[in-house]
Design a protein around this motif. Structure first.
Motif, PDB file in Angstrom:
ATOM      1  N   GLY A  90       0.854  -1.192   0.000  1.00  0.00           N
ATOM      2  CA  GLY A  90       0.000   0.000   0.000  1.00  0.00           C
ATOM      3  C   GLY A  90       0.881   1.230   0.000  1.00  0.00           C
ATOM      4  O   GLY A  90       1.639   1.458  -0.937  1.00  0.00           O
ATOM      5  N   ARG A  91       0.781   2.000   1.055  1.00  0.00           N
ATOM      6  CA  ARG A  91       1.566   3.221   1.159  1.00  0.00           C
ATOM      7  C   ARG A  91       3.042   2.901   1.383  1.00  0.00           C
ATOM      8  O   ARG A  91       3.376   2.014   2.159  1.00  0.00           O
ATOM      9  CB  ARG A  91       1.014   4.043   2.341  1.00  0.00           C
TER      10      ARG A  91
ATOM     11  N   SER B 150       6.732   3.712   2.869  1.00  0.00           N
ATOM     12  CA  SER B 150       7.166   4.328   4.136  1.00  0.00           C
ATOM     13  C   SER B 150       8.633   3.988   4.381  1.00  0.00           C
ATOM     14  O   SER B 150       9.300   3.372   3.556  1.00  0.00           O
ATOM     15  CB  SER B 150       6.315   3.811   5.288  1.00  0.00           C
TER      16      SER B 150
ATOM     17  N   ARG C  22       6.469   6.290  -6.639  1.00  0.00           N
ATOM     18  CA  ARG C  22       5.612   5.213  -6.124  1.00  0.00           C
ATOM     19  C   ARG C  22       5.150   4.278  -7.243  1.00  0.00           C
ATOM     20  O   ARG C  22       5.018   3.070  -7.035  1.00  0.00           O
ATOM     21  CB  ARG C  22       4.416   5.815  -5.380  1.00  0.00           C
TER      22      ARG C  22
ATOM     23  N   TYR D 283      -2.252   5.590  -5.595  1.00  0.00           N
ATOM     24  CA  TYR D 283      -0.869   5.158  -5.441  1.00  0.00           C
ATOM     25  C   TYR D 283      -0.620   4.419  -4.126  1.00  0.00           C
ATOM     26  O   TYR D 283       0.523   4.158  -3.766  1.00  0.00           O
ATOM     27  CB  TYR D 283       0.096   6.350  -5.553  1.00  0.00           C
ATOM     28  N   ASP D 284      -1.685   4.087  -3.433  1.00  0.00           N
ATOM     29  CA  ASP D 284      -1.547   3.295  -2.204  1.00  0.00           C
ATOM     30  C   ASP D 284      -1.813   1.819  -2.467  1.00  0.00           C
ATOM     31  O   ASP D 284      -2.234   1.087  -1.577  1.00  0.00           O
ATOM     32  CB  ASP D 284      -2.538   3.773  -1.143  1.00  0.00           C
TER      33      ASP D 284
ATOM     34  N   ASN E 291       6.466   9.858   1.540  1.00  0.00           N
ATOM     35  CA  ASN E 291       5.187   9.443   2.100  1.00  0.00           C
ATOM     36  C   ASN E 291       4.227  10.626   2.240  1.00  0.00           C
ATOM     37  O   ASN E 291       3.022  10.499   1.976  1.00  0.00           O
ATOM     38  CB  ASN E 291       5.437   8.779   3.456  1.00  0.00           C
TER      39      ASN E 291
ATOM     40  N   PHE F 172       1.555  11.666  -0.308  1.00  0.00           N
ATOM     41  CA  PHE F 172       0.290  10.938  -0.420  1.00  0.00           C
ATOM     42  C   PHE F 172      -0.679  11.330   0.687  1.00  0.00           C
ATOM     43  O   PHE F 172      -1.834  10.933   0.681  1.00  0.00           O
ATOM     44  CB  PHE F 172       0.571   9.428  -0.479  1.00  0.00           C
ATOM     45  N   GLU F 173      -0.159  12.139   1.633  1.00  0.00           N
ATOM     46  CA  GLU F 173      -1.031  12.786   2.621  1.00  0.00           C
ATOM     47  C   GLU F 173      -1.562  14.105   2.074  1.00  0.00           C
ATOM     48  O   GLU F 173      -2.453  14.707   2.673  1.00  0.00           O
ATOM     49  CB  GLU F 173      -0.249  13.090   3.912  1.00  0.00           C
TER      50      GLU F 173
END
Lengths: 341, 341
Positions: free
Chosen positions: A18-19, A21, A55, A256-257, A326, A329-330
């Motif tokens: 997923g995300r 990190s 990503r 993109y997650d 990261n 994507f927030e």
């Protein structure tokens, strides 16, 4: 000339489901041998880029590229200084850009470098408005969007690195420009700093219907939709396209997650392409690399004269790179996000 | 000259929610006054067209057109004979085409008519290969598809009125052509009669994965996807597009049972447009009306020489019109479906 450089490197070591990190990277320290072959230089990074496309390349399947290999330094665009040179073209202290990745020091052949002129524009712009994001915005809008005066241009991710430039290029092409972004601060940036004709805070509209109504109210219908986000925002926009609309797919950051590997479901919409005889076109910066001079000839003077806002957000510290990636994507950054090292 | 004509007319009286059927029409009989003003003729229909687009216009919302009004004769293309004339341009016995709808007789101004030459081609072709479906196929493929020799062209609904022509035009452009159709009989038509390079019976592949694998096996990747059906077939195709693929949205017949008003869900796919820098373009026959002569100049000689297969399926009887329309959505016809009256 010193013989070794104390290097720091972020290795990409694990594919995210997923995300992405910190878990997918390892910070390693090593000594870089400073001895140079003819035409080599040592580059000391000063600005390292984090971009949403990174990503995409981490997916296991081929996307627009083969997957980014595991166990190597994360690839990325960099701006830095030449600190040692065995090239007749570069001297110590020269500013350059390169695709040398997430590391403090890199030994590069001089053919890998692009010279920057710090008196022409801040060197960091080589990673933003005068670099890949600017090229994406310029050619995506002008070639695929074909803006005409009076067109209504809607930009998703409008406060981002690419979107904020598309919006401004659209204004200069005579379009009425509405931006979509997340949160009041970004929307204020769109209307007050970028002087757009309207802004839609997608977070303020909880349902598909509410967002679609807000887009309809703000635009009255869309001639050009420049899409950086995909997903539910795009679902809300597509039924509102006008006759012969042009939809440019520049990114799909909402997916993109993990949504690129295992796509989620959305409403079918191809009938609107038929009804409106509209066009969807996917664009990628690399397709316009050989036309970079065309973009720079127009946009660099606007940067120098201050006619274009090129917002940059900085994160300080080499160790921050995975977190900075990261954070894209927030949706926290405004404009181009750069890590200063 | 007789003074009245015993007319039969199908009125469109009720909007369908899902599939259109007899319930949405009323057959009415009336006498048509045969007295003519200058430049008018009486047209006796002989072939009446049923086309998938009719279902789109029945939707309550604006699609590519305002909704077809209720309480009037169903609009449609017609080929027929002039049976009375007060026009210097037409004589009794002349064959013409017109957009006079589902009725046996129509009083028409001569400007509404297009003269047909029965010695040049069967008059019914004015509703098929030399009419709207032919124009759709020709300009959809050549303008939006931009076929090149060696391209792999995949056509959905390939045994239909438009698809069967697209497939043959693609062969003539040097493409490798694979057709998708439902059932063994249609697939045999594609490979044996149309001489395509391959055929995929979508009904033989029950899951998305099986269909996608079959498409991949048959095509090796798709340069041009000419889509007449939408829905799950298109879901299976899109991830298989190649670099700079062109997707032409000509129809979405799988969605014409109500799916245009309340779209169902399908996998998101816009990332593939990005990865492959592909294009989706919606096309409509009416946009090329003014270029009909260009199409006829090329295609009419092929029809005359027999180089193009223009399959027609006939249903006999005026009273069969709603059922014939309905049957399009069962996928029963091969080639162009016409009602002989």
């Amino acid at each position: 000339m010193q013989n070794t450089y104390q290097n720091r490197q972020w290795f990409y070591v694990k594919r995210p489901d997923g995300r992405v990190s910190n878990d997918h990277y390892e910070l390693r320290e090593s000594e870089l041998d400073g001895s140079l072959a003819t035409n080599e230089v040592i580059l000391r990074a000063r600005f390292i880029s984090v971009d949403p496309y990174i990503r995409i390349q981490q997916h296991e399947r081929n996307t627009y590229d083969v997957p980014h290999p595991l166990g190597i330094v994360q690839r990325a665009g960099v701006v830095g200084e030449v600190v040692a040179s065995a090239s007749p073209l570069y001297q110590v202290g020269d500013w350059v850009s390169a695709y040398s990745g997430w590391q403090l020091y890199a030994r590069c052949h001089h053919s890998e470098l692009t010279r920057l002129d710090p008196s022409a524009a801040p060197v960091s712009t080589a990673l933003g408005v005068l670099g890949m994001p600017g090229r994406t915005a310029w050619f995506g809008l002008t070639e695929a969007g074909r803006p005409r005066p009076g067109d209504t241009l809607l930009v998703s991710g409008a406060a981002g690195a690419v979107g904020s430039l598309v919006a401004q290029f659209g204004k200069r092409a005579g379009c009425r420009v509405i931006g979509i972004a997340g949160g009041a601060e970004k929307c204020k940036f769109l209307t007050e700093t970028l002087k757009l004709d309207g802004a839609i805070d997608y977070r303020a509209h909880k349902t598909h219907e509410a967002l679609s109504a807000a887009v309809q109210n703000a635009t009255g219908g869309v001639d050009i939709y420049f899409d950086n986000v995909g997903g539910p925002i795009t679902d809300a926009v597509i039924p509102l396209i006008k006759r012969r609309a042009r939809i440019i797919i520049c990114g799909a950051i909402s997916q993109y997650d993990g949504g690129l590997d295992t796509p989620d479901l959305g409403p079918r919409f191809l009938q609107h392409m038929l009804f409106q005889r509209a066009t969807i076109q996917g664009i990628l910066a690399r397709d316009y690399v050989n036309r970079m001079d065309e973009m720079l000839a127009v946009v660099a003077p606007w940067v120098k004269s201050g006619e274009i806002v090129f917002q940059e957000t900085y994160v300080d510290g080499f160790e921050q790179l995975p977190d900075a990636l990261n954070s894209l994507f927030e949706g926290k950054n405004i404009g181009k996000l750069l890590v200063r090292v």
